[in-house]
Each structure stands twice: as C-alpha cells, then as structure tokens.
Design a protein around this motif. Structure first.
Motif, PDB file in Angstrom:
ATOM      1  N   ASP A  71       7.788  24.863 -96.247  1.00 20.49           N
ATOM      2  CA  ASP A  71       8.913  24.111 -96.369  1.00 20.49           C
ATOM      3  C   ASP A  71       8.850  22.859 -97.231  1.00 20.49           C
ATOM      4  O   ASP A  71       9.687  22.372 -97.839  1.00 20.49           O
ATOM      5  CB  ASP A  71       9.306  23.795 -94.700  1.00 20.49           C
ATOM      6  N   ASP A  72       7.698  22.020 -97.038  1.00 14.65           N
ATOM      7  CA  ASP A  72       7.552  20.837 -97.541  1.00 14.65           C
ATOM      8  C   ASP A  72       7.477  21.099 -99.125  1.00 14.65           C
ATOM      9  O   ASP A  72       8.262  19.987 -99.800  1.00 14.65           O
ATOM     10  CB  ASP A  72       6.246  20.337 -97.175  1.00 14.65           C
ATOM     11  N   GLU A  73       7.241  22.087 -99.855  1.00  8.66           N
ATOM     12  CA  GLU A  73       7.094  22.348-101.225  1.00  8.66           C
ATOM     13  C   GLU A  73       8.284  22.791-101.616  1.00  8.66           C
ATOM     14  O   GLU A  73       8.457  22.791-102.829  1.00  8.66           O
ATOM     15  CB  GLU A  73       5.906  23.178-101.308  1.00  8.66           C
ATOM     16  N   SER A  74       9.102  23.377-100.760  1.00  8.25           N
ATOM     17  CA  SER A  74      10.399  24.155-101.307  1.00  8.25           C
ATOM     18  C   SER A  74      11.616  23.712-100.521  1.00  8.25           C
ATOM     19  O   SER A  74      12.364  24.513-100.348  1.00  8.25           O
ATOM     20  CB  SER A  74      10.172  25.529-101.164  1.00  8.25           C
ATOM     21  N   ARG A  75      11.925  22.405-100.053  1.00 13.45           N
ATOM     22  CA  ARG A  75      12.817  21.980 -99.249  1.00 13.45           C
ATOM     23  C   ARG A  75      14.023  22.175 -99.757  1.00 13.45           C
ATOM     24  O   ARG A  75      15.188  22.378 -99.281  1.00 13.45           O
ATOM     25  CB  ARG A  75      12.474  20.532 -98.652  1.00 13.45           C
ATOM     26  N   HIS A  76      14.318  21.858-101.163  1.00 11.89           N
ATOM     27  CA  HIS A  76      15.556  21.831-101.969  1.00 11.89           C
ATOM     28  C   HIS A  76      15.655  22.660-102.930  1.00 11.89           C
ATOM     29  O   HIS A  76      14.574  22.802-103.688  1.00 11.89           O
ATOM     30  CB  HIS A  76      16.025  20.328-102.262  1.00 11.89           C
ATOM     31  N   CYS A  77      16.812  23.013-103.355  1.00  9.17           N
ATOM     32  CA  CYS A  77      17.037  23.838-104.462  1.00  9.17           C
ATOM     33  C   CYS A  77      17.868  23.104-105.560  1.00  9.17           C
ATOM     34  O   CYS A  77      17.671  21.916-105.742  1.00  9.17           O
ATOM     35  CB  CYS A  77      17.486  25.439-104.442  1.00  9.17           C
TER      36      CYS A  77
END
Length: 453
Positions: A71-77
């Motif tokens: 989640d820390d690596e991919s929190r936003h798109c």
C-alpha cells in the motif's frame, strides 16, 4: 420530454488479445514497481516483502497475481486529463501500463511529486517522474498526485499520460520571480509525444482532450496543442464539449428544439470548424419510432460516445419514454446498426456503458435496466428483467465476463447470458490494453492476468 443524462462510457477500447492463466506471484528478483522500495543491502532476503492477496478469486482473473506492491508503494494513481475535478486519483491504467503517483519529503522542507509508469505484465519500471510540488499543494493527501499526473488521449485517440509541472524561479538580483507551466504527454511506453510551456500557472487545471488544452476562458473555446501544431479556435461552447464524441477533437451535439411540430432534434457539430455535420431532422428514425410520429409530434434524439468514430444515437418520439438504440458513423450520421428498444423512464441518475475490445458487443444502461446487444447485427443478447436488481455495466474486457455493479455492489456476470458468477467484489478491477487487471485493496495493489471464462 426526454431527460438529459450524462453518459459514463466505461470499460472502452481494451485489447482483444488477452493473456491466459498466470499462477503464482512474481519472482523475488522481478523488481516489481521498478525497485522503488528500499533496496537490499546485504542479501536477497532484505528485499521488500510482497503483499499477499486476501480477497476471494474473481471470475476472469488468474488465481494469483502476476505481481503486487504494498500500500505504501501504490497509495495513489492518476486523475483524468479531461475532468473538471482535479482531486480524484482513481485511474490506475493507461494503455498497457500501470500508473502510480505520490509525494515524498524533499530537502529543506520541500515536497517532491513522484510518478511511476510500470509495465503491466511484469511490473518493471518504464519511466519515473520527480519534481518539486507547488507550495500550496503540499500537505494534501491526494490532490497533487491527481492534478499533476492524468490519463487522457493523444491526437490519434491512443491512450496517453499527461504530466503537469509548475516551475517556480525565485527572484534574483533585478529579475522578478516567475512561474512557468510545462505540460508534457507520454505514450504508455514512456515515449515523449509532445510538450508545451506557458507563462504563469493558468493551465495547471485546464482540461486536456486528445492532446489539446481546452481553453474556455473567453468566448467559445480555443484548442491549444501540446507540442507542435496551431491553436484551433471554435464557436462551440464549453457546455457542448463535455459530451463530445468521436476521435480527435470529435463532434459536439446541440439541441434543435421545435414546437411546430414538437421535436427535439439534434445537430452534430464538427468541433474543429464549428460547422454542422448532420441533423437528426434529416435522418430516418428506426421503424418503431417512425410509427409514433404524428403531425404534432416528431422525434427526439441523444448522442453518446462509443468507440473511435462510432457513436450511439438514441431515438424516441417527442415526450415518450420508448426509445431505440442505434450505432452510427459520427462523421455522417449514417446508421451502422439498429439495436434494441429501451424504456428511458425510471433512469437512476448515471448512465452506464461497457464495450468489448473488438467493439462487437455493448451493454448499455440508459433507462429501466441493462441491455446487451451485438453492435454488428443489432441482435439483442439479453435484457435485465423487471424483478432483477439494477445492473450498472462497468467493464467488458473480452474474457467472457461483464463486471458490473448490482445496486451498487460489485459483481461478475457471464457476458453471454448475465448469469451471476460472483458477487461482493470490493475493489472493481481496472483493465489494461494487453489483458491485465489492476485491483487495489487495503493490502496493496495487485495485477492479475485475465483469462477466459
């Protein structure tokens, strides 16, 4: 009189060449995400641990993800280049790539915007973006990421990534402080398509459509190219542009209301020139609608997007809820196929549309329930029954599954007969052009290969 409703064209233009079953997670040395996480210092065991997918298997997706990120690596798109709401960062795919954004602390209390364009099949890094955030954007959880990285289309209609960068130059000596806005568009491969710079920060929030800034600050609109090309003025208003259809700058629809007879005709206007392309008054309506026309009452029509230079045209008799869907060539108005009849009464606010990658199947929800039809023959494939919950189509990626919302809850249905395959999808997949599905959850981001059902 028919109601005006905003069409949400979802799940369009996906590749028909889907990748079949991919089992097991990515290998530890696959460097999913391009190695953006902490690097190993002494041994392979120090590599970041990949998250484990906790959700139930979803029909049409492989049992195990091809790769994943925490989640820390991919929190936003990313956001949407043509949208007015700059705070939404809910677009995670662009063509055959995955786009992830965020921000991190920089030197001397600054904040750095980051964006990564990843290969959907392997998770390998294709391109990385890093630059200081504008001072007023710092501290926001999602707004900077959505506003500075956005998914749109290039001039040929192909998917593209838009990066907005505001460069601030401090005052020095006799020189005043200055601000410059740089807008650059990239192909999903990471190749640069075009770039333009502007004085000030005016265009940090200007919508972009098909490689052009849509500047409506004056009368009508101006289309300012990103990269080479000339600015195109037009007389078409901003109100008409929001539902524009077709490739390139496309066509806008304008109401042509008549009271003798009562009618709600529609004029299609070429956005580049402002010239009339065709009017439904001059087109023959479907036979089921033609028989409802009287000396006092003519037709109504509504134009909606589909794929490329094809569009959906909904016909009805003025004031009636009975309507017929047609597929047309948007440049000429010529009918390509006559689809099923629908009842537009009782619509639930938003419209829904899902189209297969080859464009031969469409599932529409423009009234009292979803209808699936073959857009080549016009044949109805299935129709939602009156006693069934509302089916709102979301995506039709070509693996035999319709991903939809059933009264707001995510579900998978058999695309051929609407048989319920699975209900309770918490995180609706987003599909890439090469047959991969991105699923976000509390544990992280997971990328699955699609497979036929």
């Amino acid at each position: 009189m028919n109601r005006i409703r905003t069409t949400a064209a979802l799940g369009l233009v996906l590749s028909a060449s889907l990748v079949t079953g991919c089992s097991g997670g990515a290998a530890p040395d696959a460097e999913a995400g391009g190695g953006e996480t902490a690097k190993a210092t002494g041994s392979a065991s120090a590599a970041p641990k990949r998250p484990v997918y906790q959700g139930k298997p979803v029909p049409g997706l492989a049992a195990q993800p091809a790769w994943s990120l925490t989640d820390d690596e991919s929190r936003h798109c990313a956001g949407r280049a043509s949208g007015q709401d700059m705070s939404q960062s809910d677009v995670c795919t662009v063509g055959d790539a995955v786009i992830l954004t965020g921000h991190r602390d920089g030197p001397s209390g600054t904040s750095i915007f980051t964006a990564r364009l990843l290969d959907a099949e392997s998770g390998k890094l294709r391109k990385k973006f890093d630059f200081p955030l504008p001072e007023e954007s710092r501290g926001s959880a999602s707004s900077p990421a959505a506003a500075l990285a956005q998914v749109g289309e290039w001039r040929d209609g192909s998917p593209a990534l838009l990066i907005r960068n505001r460069e601030d130059t401090p005052a020095s000596g006799l020189k005043k402080a200055s601000t410059r806005t740089v807008l650059t568009m990239y192909a999903p491969s990471g190749e640069k398509l075009g770039s333009s710079s502007f004085d000030g920060d005016t265009h940090m929030s200007t919508p972009v459509r098909h490689g052009y800034l849509v500047d409506t600050s004056g009368f009508g609109a101006k289309f300012i190219p990103i990269g080479d090309g000339e600015t195109l003025p037009t007389e078409v208003s901003d109100v008409d542009l929001k539902d524009a259809v077709g490739s390139g700058l496309g066509y806008a629809s304008q109401k042509d209301i008549s009271y003798q007879p009562y009618a709600w005709w529609l004029t299609a206007v070429d956005i580049r020139t402002g010239a009339k392309a065709w009017n439904t008054k001059d087109l023959a309506p479907p036979a089921a609608i033609a028989k409802l026309i009287t000396p006092d009452k003519a037709t109504s029509a509504r134009l909606m997007p589909f794929q490329g230079d094809k569009a959906l045209l909904e016909w009805s008799s003025y004031g009636d809820s009975e309507a017929v869907m047609t597929l047309i060539d948007v440049k000429s108005g010529r009918r390509l196929a006559e689809g099923p009849g629908i009842d537009t009464n009782g619509a639930i606010g938003d419209d829904g549309l899902a189209v297969s990658p080859d464009g031969k199947t469409a599932v529409v929800q423009y009234g009292k329930g979803a209808v699936a039809w073959n857009t080549e023959t016009g044949k109805e494939l299935w129709r939602q029954a009156a006693d069934e919950v509302t089916i709102m189509p979301n995506a039709l990626p070509g693996n035999g599954v319709l991903y939809a919302y059933l009264d707001g809850a995510g579900a998978a249905l058999d695309a051929r007969d609407k048989k319920l395959l699975f209900s309770g999808i918490e995180d609706m997949p987003q599909f890439t052009a090469n047959g991969y599905a991105v699923v976000r959850s509390a544990e992280g981001l997971f990328v699955f290969a699609t497979q036929p059902v």
